[in-house]
Enzyme design. Structure first.
Site, PDB file in Angstrom:
ATOM      1  N   GLY A 139     -10.207   6.106   7.309  1.00 42.93           N
ATOM      2  CA  GLY A 139      -9.007   6.502   6.562  1.00 42.93           C
ATOM      3  C   GLY A 139      -9.408   6.858   5.147  1.00 42.93           C
ATOM      4  N   CYS A 140      -9.574   8.150   4.895  1.00 41.22           N
ATOM      5  CA  CYS A 140     -10.077   8.554   3.567  1.00 41.22           C
ATOM      6  C   CYS A 140      -8.975   9.193   2.735  1.00 41.22           C
ATOM      7  CB  CYS A 140     -11.289   9.456   3.720  1.00 41.22           C
ATOM      8  SG  CYS A 140     -12.668   8.583   4.475  1.00 41.22           S
ATOM      9  N   GLY A 141      -7.826   8.503   2.663  1.00 35.39           N
ATOM     10  CA  GLY A 141      -6.764   8.910   1.751  1.00 35.39           C
ATOM     11  C   GLY A 141      -7.074   8.335   0.376  1.00 35.39           C
ATOM     12  N   ALA A 142      -6.041   8.205  -0.453  1.00 35.18           N
ATOM     13  CA  ALA A 142      -6.266   7.764  -1.835  1.00 35.18           C
ATOM     14  C   ALA A 142      -6.922   6.379  -1.886  1.00 35.18           C
ATOM     15  CB  ALA A 142      -4.932   7.754  -2.579  1.00 35.18           C
ATOM     16  N   LYS A 166       4.624  -8.622  -0.054  1.00 33.92           N
ATOM     17  CA  LYS A 166       4.262  -7.221  -0.321  1.00 33.92           C
ATOM     18  C   LYS A 166       5.212  -6.291   0.429  1.00 33.92           C
ATOM     19  CE  LYS A 166       1.824  -3.708  -1.799  1.00 33.92           C
ATOM     20  NZ  LYS A 166       0.736  -2.994  -1.201  1.00 33.92           N
TER      21      LYS A 166
HETATM   22  O1  PAF Z   1       2.686   1.808  -1.476  1.00 38.35           O
HETATM   23  C1  PAF Z   1       2.410   1.829  -2.692  1.00 38.35           C
HETATM   24  O2  PAF Z   1       2.515   2.838  -3.374  1.00 38.35           O
HETATM   25  C2  PAF Z   1       1.862   0.557  -3.314  1.00 38.35           C
HETATM   26  O3  PAF Z   1       1.881  -0.443  -2.341  1.00 38.35           O
HETATM   27  C3  PAF Z   1       2.579   0.068  -4.596  1.00 38.35           C
HETATM   28  C4  PAF Z   1       2.073  -1.326  -4.930  1.00 38.35           C
HETATM   29  C5  PAF Z   1       4.086   0.045  -4.404  1.00 38.35           C
HETATM   30  C6  PAF Z   1       2.191   0.876  -5.786  1.00 38.35           C
HETATM   31  O4  PAF Z   1       2.648   2.200  -5.795  1.00 38.35           O
END
Ligand code: PAF
Length: 308
Positions: A7-10, A179
């Site tokens: 997975g070579c995204g950001a 998260k």
């Molecule tokens: O999905 C995202 O973009 C990240 O988990 C976060 C922490 C919200 C920062 O943009």
């Protein structure tokens, strides 16, 4: 350490960059595009620029890897891992870092030590440049108690040297759910208002009502966090990542499907089980789904044009 990043995204490119700079032997693994290497062009938090060439898709390297880090979007993890699982040695540690929840019961085909991680690094990709906006905490733990107890301290130390702020956690699920709550607020709101994370501070009333709903449902999921503390957590992430473009907004801007099904969609499914009312999450979910519908229509239009 020999490492493959699938997975070579950001985020994948950011981790591959730091791990390479720290002396590890790192390659990327691209799903479709079978190139020999990719260029990682990075702009650091202090605006300094750097670049490296990352080798890709070498089966021998994959086969000898001590660590496979998966930074794919949640929706493509199972399929993509199944494509390469036979090339991964049985001692290779597999670390999945993804937003959202909902694939955990589909991973039993993985016999290697399986870890999950969450990260608060803020990063986005624009015109092939990776912008790193915040060096956040990364928390790693075993996906469940059946995972072999090997000495993960060495791994954490090595990751910490490269990425900083990497910690091991026995109960990763609490952090995963917190998260999830952060992503349930920041990701759809930034997409709806088409703004960087920092601008969300203007929408404190919406944040409060979504947090009320989330703190209630998190209780049923085994995490006790009151609305006030959840607002504090989310506000601190917004402040820390103020210059970032959320992953959901990046997806929609790039005409890609978002992870909404696994973020607010996961909350909605869970709420149904307990007959809970999650009006705010449903509202956000529907708006993002509507935006995705436009993507499908645009893509059809492009395909339609191609063949006419
Ligand atoms: O999905 C995202 O973009 C990240 O988990 C976060 C922490 C919200 C920062 O943009």
């Amino acid at each position: 350490m020999k490492i493959t990043v699938l997975g070579c995204g950001a985020l994948g490119r950011l981790l591959a960059y730091f791990l390479t700079k720290n002396g590890n032997s790192v390659q990327g693994w691209l799903k479709e595009d079978k190139k020999d290497s990719i260029y990682i062009n990075i702009t650091h938090i202090n605006n300094m620029r750097d670049n490296i060439i990352l080798p890709t898709n070498n089966v021998l390297h994959l086969n000898n890897s001590d660590l496979l880090i998966v930074t794919l979007k949640i929706g493509s993890i199972v399929y993509s891992l199944k494509q390469i699982i036979n090339f991964i040695n049985k001692n290779c540690i597999i670390l999945l870092i993804y937003n959202g929840l909902g694939i955990e019961n589909k991973l039993s085909f993985i016999k290697q030590p399986l870890l999950i991680g969450i990260t608060y690094h803020a990063v986005y990709k624009e015109k092939e440049i990776i912008y790193h906006n915040h060096k956040g905490l990364t928390i790693i733990g075993k996906i469940d108690s059946t995972v072999k107890d090997i000495n993960y301290n060495i791994l954490i130390k090595k990751l910490n040297l490269a990425l900083t702020n990497v910690i091991w956690c026995k109960n990763i699920h609490i952090f995963k759910l917190k998260k999830l709550a952060v992503n349930c607020v920041i990701n759809p709101l930034t997409t709806i208002y088409n703004c960087k994370n920092g601008e969300l501070l203007k929408y404190n009333k919406s944040i409060l009502s979504i947090c009320k709903e989330l703190s209630n449902i998190l209780k049923y999921m085994g995490v006790s966090i009151n609305t006030k503390d959840l607002v504090i957590l989310i506000t601190s992430v917004i402040n820390n990542t103020k210059n970032n473009i959320s992953s959901m907004l990046q997806d929609i801007k790039n005409n890609k499907y978002s992870e909404i099904d696994y973020i607010n969609g996961y909350i909605i499914k869970y709420a149904r089980l307990y007959n809970l009312y999650v009006y705010e999450n449903i509202k956000l979910f529907n708006i993002i789904k509507y935006k995705e519908l436009n993507i499908i229509n645009n893509n059809e239009y492009i395909i339609g044009n191609k063949f006419t």
